[in-house]
Design an enzyme around this catalytic site. Sequence first.
Site, PDB file in Angstrom:
ATOM      1  N   LYS A   1       0.833  -1.217   0.000  1.00  0.00           N
ATOM      2  CA  LYS A   1       0.000   0.000   0.000  1.00  0.00           C
ATOM      3  C   LYS A   1       0.867   1.267   0.000  1.00  0.00           C
ATOM      4  CE  LYS A   1      -2.161  -1.025   3.878  1.00  0.00           C
ATOM      5  NZ  LYS A   1      -1.553  -2.330   4.241  1.00  0.00           N
TER       6      LYS A   1
ATOM      7  N   ARG B   1      -0.357  -9.298  13.369  1.00  0.00           N
ATOM      8  CA  ARG B   1      -0.919  -8.294  12.446  1.00  0.00           C
ATOM      9  C   ARG B   1      -1.702  -8.960  11.323  1.00  0.00           C
ATOM     10  NH1 ARG B   1       4.149  -5.238  10.757  1.00  0.00           N
ATOM     11  NH2 ARG B   1       2.847  -3.936   9.423  1.00  0.00           N
TER      12      ARG B   1
ATOM     13  N   ARG C   1      11.086  -2.194  11.689  1.00  0.00           N
ATOM     14  CA  ARG C   1      10.095  -1.636  12.598  1.00  0.00           C
ATOM     15  C   ARG C   1       9.894  -2.542  13.814  1.00  0.00           C
ATOM     16  NH1 ARG C   1       5.108  -0.125   8.689  1.00  0.00           N
ATOM     17  NH2 ARG C   1       4.040  -1.147  10.410  1.00  0.00           N
TER      18      ARG C   1
ATOM     19  N   ARG D   1      11.647  -6.241   5.184  1.00  0.00           N
ATOM     20  CA  ARG D   1      11.407  -4.815   4.960  1.00  0.00           C
ATOM     21  C   ARG D   1      12.175  -3.964   5.974  1.00  0.00           C
ATOM     22  NH1 ARG D   1       5.357  -2.522   4.340  1.00  0.00           N
ATOM     23  NH2 ARG D   1       5.107  -2.730   6.587  1.00  0.00           N
TER      24      ARG D   1
HETATM   25  P1  AMP Z   1       0.766   0.319   9.302  1.00  0.00           P
HETATM   26  O1  AMP Z   1       1.997   1.126   9.142  1.00  0.00           O
HETATM   27  O2  AMP Z   1      -0.367   0.783   8.445  1.00  0.00           O
HETATM   28  O3  AMP Z   1       1.005  -1.172   9.186  1.00  0.00           O
HETATM   29  O4  AMP Z   1       0.266   0.567  10.817  1.00  0.00           O
HETATM   30  C1  AMP Z   1       1.074   0.218  11.922  1.00  0.00           C
HETATM   31  C2  AMP Z   1       0.220   0.036  13.152  1.00  0.00           C
HETATM   32  O5  AMP Z   1      -0.470   1.266  13.467  1.00  0.00           O
HETATM   33  C3  AMP Z   1      -0.893  -1.003  13.051  1.00  0.00           C
HETATM   34  O6  AMP Z   1      -0.426  -2.324  13.295  1.00  0.00           O
HETATM   35  C4  AMP Z   1      -1.865  -0.511  14.109  1.00  0.00           C
HETATM   36  O7  AMP Z   1      -1.396  -0.816  15.411  1.00  0.00           O
HETATM   37  C5  AMP Z   1      -1.780   1.005  13.939  1.00  0.00           C
HETATM   38  N1  AMP Z   1      -2.764   1.512  12.944  1.00  0.00           N
HETATM   39  C6  AMP Z   1      -2.486   2.124  11.758  1.00  0.00           C
HETATM   40  N2  AMP Z   1      -3.608   2.466  11.110  1.00  0.00           N
HETATM   41  C7  AMP Z   1      -4.629   2.052  11.890  1.00  0.00           C
HETATM   42  C8  AMP Z   1      -6.050   2.097  11.767  1.00  0.00           C
HETATM   43  N3  AMP Z   1      -6.648   2.641  10.684  1.00  0.00           N
HETATM   44  N4  AMP Z   1      -6.798   1.565  12.777  1.00  0.00           N
HETATM   45  C9  AMP Z   1      -6.223   1.025  13.863  1.00  0.00           C
HETATM   46  N5  AMP Z   1      -4.896   0.938  14.043  1.00  0.00           N
HETATM   47  C10 AMP Z   1      -4.097   1.445  13.071  1.00  0.00           C
END
Ligand code: AMP
Length: 213
Positions: free
Chosen positions: A13, A171, A160, A127
Site C-alpha cells: 500500500k 498483524r 520496525r 522490509r
Molecule cells: P501500518 O503502518 O499501516 O502497518 O500501521 C502500523 C500500526 O499502526 C498497526 O499495526 C496498528 O497498530 C496502527 N494503525 C495504523 N492504522 C490504523 C487504523 N486505521 N486503525 C487502527 N490501528 C491502526
Amino acid sequence: MKLILLGAPGAGKGTVAKRLTAIDGSVQISTGDILRGAVKEGTELGKQAEAFMKAGDLVPDDLIMGIMEERLQEDDCKNGFLLDGFPRTIPQAEALKGLLTRINAQLDFVVNLDVPRDVILDRLTTRRTCVDCGAIYNVKSMPTKVEGVCDKCGGKVVQRDDETEEAISNRLDVYNAKTAPLVDFYGKEGMLLSVTATSSDLVVSTIQEKLGL
Ligand code: AMP
C-alpha cells in the site's frame, strides 16, 4: 484522485501510494506513519497508541477517527488523497462515509491489493523503513546504498518494532479478522477494484488506466 488502498500489511500500500502521489499531486495519508510520528515525539496520542502498535494490535477506532477528522480537512487534501492503512475496521469505514459526506468529498474507488500470504511474510521480515522520512527498503530486493542509512534523507533505516515474527503473525491475524471484511463492504457499495499485487508497476498502471490518467 481520491482512493482507499486496502490490503494486508506488506501488500505494498505504501509503495503504491508514494508512486501515485507523483502522478497528480494527491497526498498519501498513512495512519501508521502518523501514529509512528506521534510515538516518536511522545505526544499524548503516541502514548495512547504505542502498546497497541508494538503488539501488532489495532489502535482504538475513536483515536483513529480523531486523527482522520482533522487530517482530511487540511488544505493539501483538496488535490486528492490516498488512504493507506485506513479504514481498517467496519466501524472506521462507516465513520469515514459520514465524514466524507460532511466534507463533501467523493471517493473514486477502493483498491484491494491482493497478495499471497507467503509473499507477504517474506516481504515483511525483509522490509526496512527510514525512521525520518518513511522511505521503504528491502534487504533482498531494494537495499540502501549504505547499510542502515536512508538513500533519500540520510536518516536511520531500521526494522520496525512491529516487524518481529510474533507481531507480524498477529498483524496478519488481525487483518483477516477485522480488515478483510472491508473487501465485501466496499464490494457491496460497488466501489471495489481488486488487483493482484505482486508487482507495484502493474497496480499503478491498472489504477491509472481506470482513472483515465
Ligand atoms: P501500518 O503502518 O499501516 O502497518 O500501521 C502500523 C500500526 O499502526 C498497526 O499495526 C496498528 O497498530 C496502527 N494503525 C495504523 N492504522 C490504523 C487504523 N486505521 N486503525 C487502527 N490501528 C491502526
